[in-house]
Design a protein around this motif. Structure first.
Motif, PDB file in Angstrom:
ATOM      1  N   TYR A   1       9.195   9.511  -0.215  1.00  0.00           N
ATOM      2  CA  TYR A   1       8.217  10.221  -1.025  1.00  0.00           C
ATOM      3  C   TYR A   1       7.788   9.380  -2.216  1.00  0.00           C
ATOM      4  O   TYR A   1       8.615   8.762  -2.885  1.00  0.00           O
ATOM      5  CB  TYR A   1       8.818  11.548  -1.509  1.00  0.00           C
ATOM      6  CG  TYR A   1       7.858  12.426  -2.258  1.00  0.00           C
ATOM      7  CD1 TYR A   1       6.910  13.176  -1.582  1.00  0.00           C
ATOM      8  CD2 TYR A   1       7.907  12.505  -3.640  1.00  0.00           C
ATOM      9  CE1 TYR A   1       6.028  13.996  -2.276  1.00  0.00           C
ATOM     10  CE2 TYR A   1       7.029  13.323  -4.338  1.00  0.00           C
ATOM     11  CZ  TYR A   1       6.096  14.064  -3.645  1.00  0.00           C
ATOM     12  OH  TYR A   1       5.215  14.868  -4.327  1.00  0.00           O
ATOM     13  N   ASP A   2       6.494   9.352  -2.471  1.00  0.00           N
ATOM     14  CA  ASP A   2       5.934   8.618  -3.600  1.00  0.00           C
ATOM     15  C   ASP A   2       5.527   9.622  -4.676  1.00  0.00           C
ATOM     16  O   ASP A   2       4.590  10.399  -4.485  1.00  0.00           O
ATOM     17  CB  ASP A   2       4.725   7.808  -3.134  1.00  0.00           C
ATOM     18  CG  ASP A   2       4.084   6.984  -4.232  1.00  0.00           C
ATOM     19  OD1 ASP A   2       4.643   6.929  -5.343  1.00  0.00           O
ATOM     20  OD2 ASP A   2       3.021   6.401  -3.970  1.00  0.00           O
ATOM     21  N   GLU A   3       6.251   9.629  -5.779  1.00  0.00           N
ATOM     22  CA  GLU A   3       5.977  10.568  -6.886  1.00  0.00           C
ATOM     23  C   GLU A   3       4.555  10.418  -7.426  1.00  0.00           C
ATOM     24  O   GLU A   3       3.900  11.407  -7.731  1.00  0.00           O
ATOM     25  CB  GLU A   3       6.974  10.323  -8.033  1.00  0.00           C
ATOM     26  CG  GLU A   3       8.390  10.710  -7.727  1.00  0.00           C
ATOM     27  CD  GLU A   3       8.614  12.194  -7.847  1.00  0.00           C
ATOM     28  OE1 GLU A   3       7.871  12.869  -8.576  1.00  0.00           O
ATOM     29  OE2 GLU A   3       9.547  12.678  -7.200  1.00  0.00           O
ATOM     30  N   ARG A   4       4.123   9.184  -7.556  1.00  0.00           N
ATOM     31  CA  ARG A   4       2.809   8.921  -8.154  1.00  0.00           C
ATOM     32  C   ARG A   4       1.665   9.540  -7.345  1.00  0.00           C
ATOM     33  O   ARG A   4       0.737  10.114  -7.891  1.00  0.00           O
ATOM     34  CB  ARG A   4       2.604   7.419  -8.285  1.00  0.00           C
ATOM     35  CG  ARG A   4       1.314   7.045  -8.923  1.00  0.00           C
ATOM     36  CD  ARG A   4       1.245   5.551  -9.120  1.00  0.00           C
ATOM     37  NE  ARG A   4      -0.061   5.172  -9.605  1.00  0.00           N
ATOM     38  CZ  ARG A   4      -0.650   4.042  -9.331  1.00  0.00           C
ATOM     39  NH1 ARG A   4      -0.032   3.142  -8.607  1.00  0.00           N
ATOM     40  NH2 ARG A   4      -1.840   3.776  -9.802  1.00  0.00           N
ATOM     41  N   HIS A   5       1.755   9.409  -6.023  1.00  0.00           N
ATOM     42  CA  HIS A   5       0.683   9.912  -5.163  1.00  0.00           C
ATOM     43  C   HIS A   5       0.994  11.278  -4.544  1.00  0.00           C
ATOM     44  O   HIS A   5       0.195  11.818  -3.792  1.00  0.00           O
ATOM     45  CB  HIS A   5       0.382   8.900  -4.061  1.00  0.00           C
ATOM     46  CG  HIS A   5      -0.166   7.627  -4.599  1.00  0.00           C
ATOM     47  ND1 HIS A   5       0.601   6.486  -4.721  1.00  0.00           N
ATOM     48  CD2 HIS A   5      -1.392   7.308  -5.085  1.00  0.00           C
ATOM     49  CE1 HIS A   5      -0.133   5.519  -5.230  1.00  0.00           C
ATOM     50  NE2 HIS A   5      -1.342   5.988  -5.476  1.00  0.00           N
ATOM     51  N   ARG A   6       2.170  11.790  -4.846  1.00  0.00           N
ATOM     52  CA  ARG A   6       2.609  13.098  -4.351  1.00  0.00           C
ATOM     53  C   ARG A   6       2.485  13.218  -2.835  1.00  0.00           C
ATOM     54  O   ARG A   6       1.914  14.171  -2.311  1.00  0.00           O
ATOM     55  CB  ARG A   6       1.826  14.219  -5.029  1.00  0.00           C
ATOM     56  CG  ARG A   6       2.082  14.281  -6.503  1.00  0.00           C
ATOM     57  CD  ARG A   6       1.370  15.443  -7.117  1.00  0.00           C
ATOM     58  NE  ARG A   6       1.507  15.378  -8.553  1.00  0.00           N
ATOM     59  CZ  ARG A   6       0.599  15.804  -9.392  1.00  0.00           C
ATOM     60  NH1 ARG A   6      -0.507  16.332  -8.945  1.00  0.00           N
ATOM     61  NH2 ARG A   6       0.799  15.713 -10.679  1.00  0.00           N
ATOM     62  N   GLY A   7       3.029  12.226  -2.151  1.00  0.00           N
ATOM     63  CA  GLY A   7       2.995  12.211  -0.696  1.00  0.00           C
ATOM     64  C   GLY A   7       3.879  11.123  -0.142  1.00  0.00           C
ATOM     65  O   GLY A   7       4.675  10.518  -0.864  1.00  0.00           O
ATOM     66  N   ALA A   8       3.736  10.864   1.143  1.00  0.00           N
ATOM     67  CA  ALA A   8       4.508   9.817   1.795  1.00  0.00           C
ATOM     68  C   ALA A   8       4.138   8.466   1.191  1.00  0.00           C
ATOM     69  O   ALA A   8       3.029   8.281   0.695  1.00  0.00           O
ATOM     70  CB  ALA A   8       4.237   9.822   3.294  1.00  0.00           C
ATOM     71  N   VAL A   9       5.077   7.525   1.258  1.00  0.00           N
ATOM     72  CA  VAL A   9       4.858   6.227   0.622  1.00  0.00           C
ATOM     73  C   VAL A   9       3.804   5.382   1.326  1.00  0.00           C
ATOM     74  O   VAL A   9       3.230   4.486   0.726  1.00  0.00           O
ATOM     75  CB  VAL A   9       6.169   5.408   0.506  1.00  0.00           C
ATOM     76  CG1 VAL A   9       7.121   6.052  -0.463  1.00  0.00           C
ATOM     77  CG2 VAL A   9       6.803   5.203   1.850  1.00  0.00           C
TER      78      VAL A   9
END
Length: 93
Positions: free
Chosen positions: A19-27
């Motif tokens: 999970y990518d916090e910055r984009h709020r989704g999968a990396v």
């Protein structure tokens, strides 16, 4: 979903959703597409045209969808953010 199942069989381990916090989704877009395709496959096979939205699907059917996701993806000890991400994908599918 066949590609993901084959990957699980070959590696002998489930796919972890990063999970990518910055984009709020999968990396990666590749992982996002994989998750979306698997969710769509499961929903088409277990929830075909019976309900107008994810909110109207009974809890036992939601559990069935989540259980089928566990065949491919690592679902134990997932963060609340990943759980919310999956709920959003399933809701939009």
């Amino acid at each position: 979903m066949l590609k993901e199942l084959q990957l699980v069989r070959m590696s002998a381990s489930l796919i972890k959703i990063a999970y990518d916090e910055r984009h709020r989704g999968a990396v990666s877009s590749q992982q996002h597409n994989s998750v979306v395709n698997c969710c769509g496959f499961i929903i088409r096979n277990f929830c075909p045209m019976r309900w107008g939205s994810w909110a109207k699907i009974p809890e036992e059917t939601r559990t069935l969808v989540r259980d089928n996701l566990e065949v491919v993806f690592e679902m134990e000890d997932i963060s609340p953010e990943v759980s919310a991400y999956l709920e959003d994908i399933i809701y939009l599918t």
